[in-house]
Design a protein around this motif. Structure first.
Motif, PDB file in Angstrom:
ATOM      1  N   THR A   1       7.777  -2.980   6.603  1.00 32.42           N
ATOM      2  CA  THR A   1       8.007  -1.835   5.722  1.00 32.42           C
ATOM      3  C   THR A   1       6.870  -0.837   5.852  1.00 32.42           C
ATOM      4  O   THR A   1       7.074   0.364   5.999  1.00 32.42           O
ATOM      5  N   THR A   2       5.674  -1.320   5.779  1.00 35.45           N
ATOM      6  CA  THR A   2       4.453  -0.561   6.032  1.00 35.45           C
ATOM      7  C   THR A   2       3.362  -1.592   6.250  1.00 35.45           C
ATOM      8  O   THR A   2       3.571  -2.791   6.050  1.00 35.45           O
TER       9      THR A   2
ATOM     10  N   GLU B   1       3.163  11.931   4.585  1.00 38.73           N
ATOM     11  CA  GLU B   1       3.257  10.543   5.038  1.00 38.73           C
ATOM     12  C   GLU B   1       3.147   9.579   3.864  1.00 38.73           C
ATOM     13  O   GLU B   1       3.840   8.558   3.814  1.00 38.73           O
ATOM     14  N   LEU B   2       2.298   9.903   2.894  1.00 36.75           N
ATOM     15  CA  LEU B   2       2.195   9.054   1.703  1.00 36.75           C
ATOM     16  C   LEU B   2       3.516   9.040   0.939  1.00 36.75           C
ATOM     17  O   LEU B   2       3.900   8.011   0.376  1.00 36.75           O
TER      18      LEU B   2
ATOM     19  N   ARG C   1       6.454   9.293   2.341  1.00 35.64           N
ATOM     20  CA  ARG C   1       7.339   8.419   3.118  1.00 35.64           C
ATOM     21  C   ARG C   1       6.987   6.949   2.903  1.00 35.64           C
ATOM     22  O   ARG C   1       7.879   6.094   2.768  1.00 35.64           O
ATOM     23  N   VAL C   2       5.696   6.655   2.883  1.00 35.19           N
ATOM     24  CA  VAL C   2       5.258   5.273   2.667  1.00 35.19           C
ATOM     25  C   VAL C   2       5.721   4.775   1.302  1.00 35.19           C
ATOM     26  O   VAL C   2       6.242   3.665   1.176  1.00 35.19           O
TER      27      VAL C   2
ATOM     28  N   ARG D   1       9.412   4.089   1.351  1.00 33.64           N
ATOM     29  CA  ARG D   1       9.765   2.859   2.068  1.00 33.64           C
ATOM     30  C   ARG D   1       9.486   1.623   1.208  1.00 33.64           C
ATOM     31  O   ARG D   1      10.266   0.657   1.237  1.00 33.64           O
TER      32      ARG D   1
ATOM     33  N   VAL E   1      -5.202   3.344  -0.410  1.00 31.81           N
ATOM     34  CA  VAL E   1      -4.594   3.749   0.855  1.00 31.81           C
ATOM     35  C   VAL E   1      -5.667   3.650   1.934  1.00 31.81           C
ATOM     36  O   VAL E   1      -6.807   4.042   1.718  1.00 31.81           O
TER      37      VAL E   1
ATOM     38  N   GLU F   1      -2.187   5.381  11.460  1.00 29.20           N
ATOM     39  CA  GLU F   1      -1.172   4.778  10.598  1.00 29.20           C
ATOM     40  C   GLU F   1      -1.744   4.580   9.199  1.00 29.20           C
ATOM     41  O   GLU F   1      -2.932   4.311   9.031  1.00 29.20           O
TER      42      GLU F   1
ATOM     43  N   VAL G   1      -1.220   0.293   2.953  1.00 29.99           N
ATOM     44  CA  VAL G   1      -1.326   0.202   1.497  1.00 29.99           C
ATOM     45  C   VAL G   1      -1.982  -1.122   1.149  1.00 29.99           C
ATOM     46  O   VAL G   1      -1.580  -2.175   1.650  1.00 29.99           O
TER      47      VAL G   1
END
Length: 342
Positions: A85-86, A135-136, A138-139, A142, A220, A227, A230
């Motif tokens: 997922t991340t 991007e955060l 999107r993270v 997800r 973060v 990349e 988390v």
């Protein structure tokens, strides 16, 4: 005469905890080359290096999660990692295949729990730019997308972060130590805030699931590859997705308090990144209330803490939060609010 751990100086507490950390690490095999304290608030967090490889040891010292609760946290982490997922911390098992270690701490009536994780290289961002903000988003989306379909094993024990847990049962309303640090006017004002938030908060619905619950810039890691990872799922539990979103917005705001136009731009990028993966939650109409809820969580933590490092920054940060909540009572708006319209 033995002294209670909570009554020791910070220096003596750190000495006791280092001895405990070394004892815990024996259960993972060969002794480490180095053990460095990174942070000590309610958890003591150490960077551990052994044979050229780095790890993070987290010891829950004050009112820590139960072994069952920590095992549930690690179960979710393993699921997030398995599904890619991340990037998240990977738990490490002891030689006896335990992910959570329970230990006695001198001067403490309650046992403490600990867990070891593989180190994620990189650093927390000092500043947000548009690309990182997106991007955060999107993270975060997800994580929420994974949570929406995640079916944990039974029993699964994690805290809840709803209105009742944060306001009615939070330390600010229940702790004598917290009361001693607040005026009667403060407590009266917070009760009014609680009523207003309760009346505007959504009920538990489809967007109530597992959330990180503390996903700010300090949790973060931007890796050397670029990349985004988390970390620190210690507070993960049941809550509205919007609490996670409000938490990150609040963190972005604190990096540009003197430039509200920049905050609006970064917030828009963050929300656009989230929307690339999934729609905003139905509870997004209560963004103001989730911003209040986030700061109430911080206030609960500060006013009930016996940790000198937390107490040192409590007056400025706490008074700032109280002032913002007074304004919320007058206007219905909270700092960090942005329009969610596309």
């Amino acid at each position: 005469m033995d002294h209670r751990f909570s009554e020791l100086s910070r220096h003596m507490q750190e000495q006791h905890l280092r001895s405990l950390a070394l004892s815990i690490l024996k259960q993972y095999g060969a002794m480490p080359d180095s053990v460095q304290l990174l942070q000590y608030e309610d958890n003591a967090v150490y960077l551990v290096v052994r044979n050229g490889k780095s790890y993070v040891l987290r010891i829950s010292v004050v009112d820590g999660r139960s072994p069952a609760a920590q095992a549930s946290e690690l179960e979710w982490l393993l699921s997030l990692a398995a599904e890619k997922t991340t990037v998240v911390p990977t738990p490490v098992a002891t030689r006896s295949s335990e992910l959570v270690v329970t230990s006695a701490l001198n001067g403490s009536d309650e046992p403490v729990t600990s867990a070891l994780f593989e180190w994620i290289p990189g650093a927390a961002p000092r500043h947000f730019g548009p690309e990182l903000a997106a991007e955060l988003g999107r993270v975060m989306a997800r994580l929420h997308e994974h949570a929406s379909g995640y079916r944990p094993s039974a029993p699964f024990e994690r805290p809840a972060w709803g209105h009742q847990e944060v306001f009615d049962l939070g330390a600010t309303m229940t702790s004598e130590l917290a009361w001693s640090r607040l005026t009667s006017a403060d407590r009266s004002m917070l009760r009014e805030v609680s009523k207003k938030v309760r009346d505007r908060m959504p009920t538990v619905g489809d967007d109530w699931a597992l959330i990180h619950a503390d996903l700010h810039r300090g949790n973060v890691v931007v890796m050397p590859t670029g990349e985004v990872a988390v970390i620190d799922f210690d507070d993960c539990g049941w809550g509205h997705y919007m609490l996670d979103i409000a938490t990150m917005l609040s963190s972005i705001l604190r990096t540009c308090l003197d430039d509200r136009d920049e905050y609006a731009r970064l917030a828009a990028e963050y929300l656009a990144g989230y929307r690339e993966v999934r729609n905003l939650p139905a509870s997004s109409s209560a963004l103001n209330e989730f911003l209040v809820l986030r700061d109430m969580i911080i206030l609960n933590f500060m006013v009930s803490s016996r940790n000198d490092a937390v107490v040192a920054y409590m007056p400025q940060r706490g008074n700032g939060i109280l002032a913002l909540m007074c304004r919320y009572l007058r206007t219905g708006l909270y700092d960090g609010f942005v329009s969610l319209e596309v």
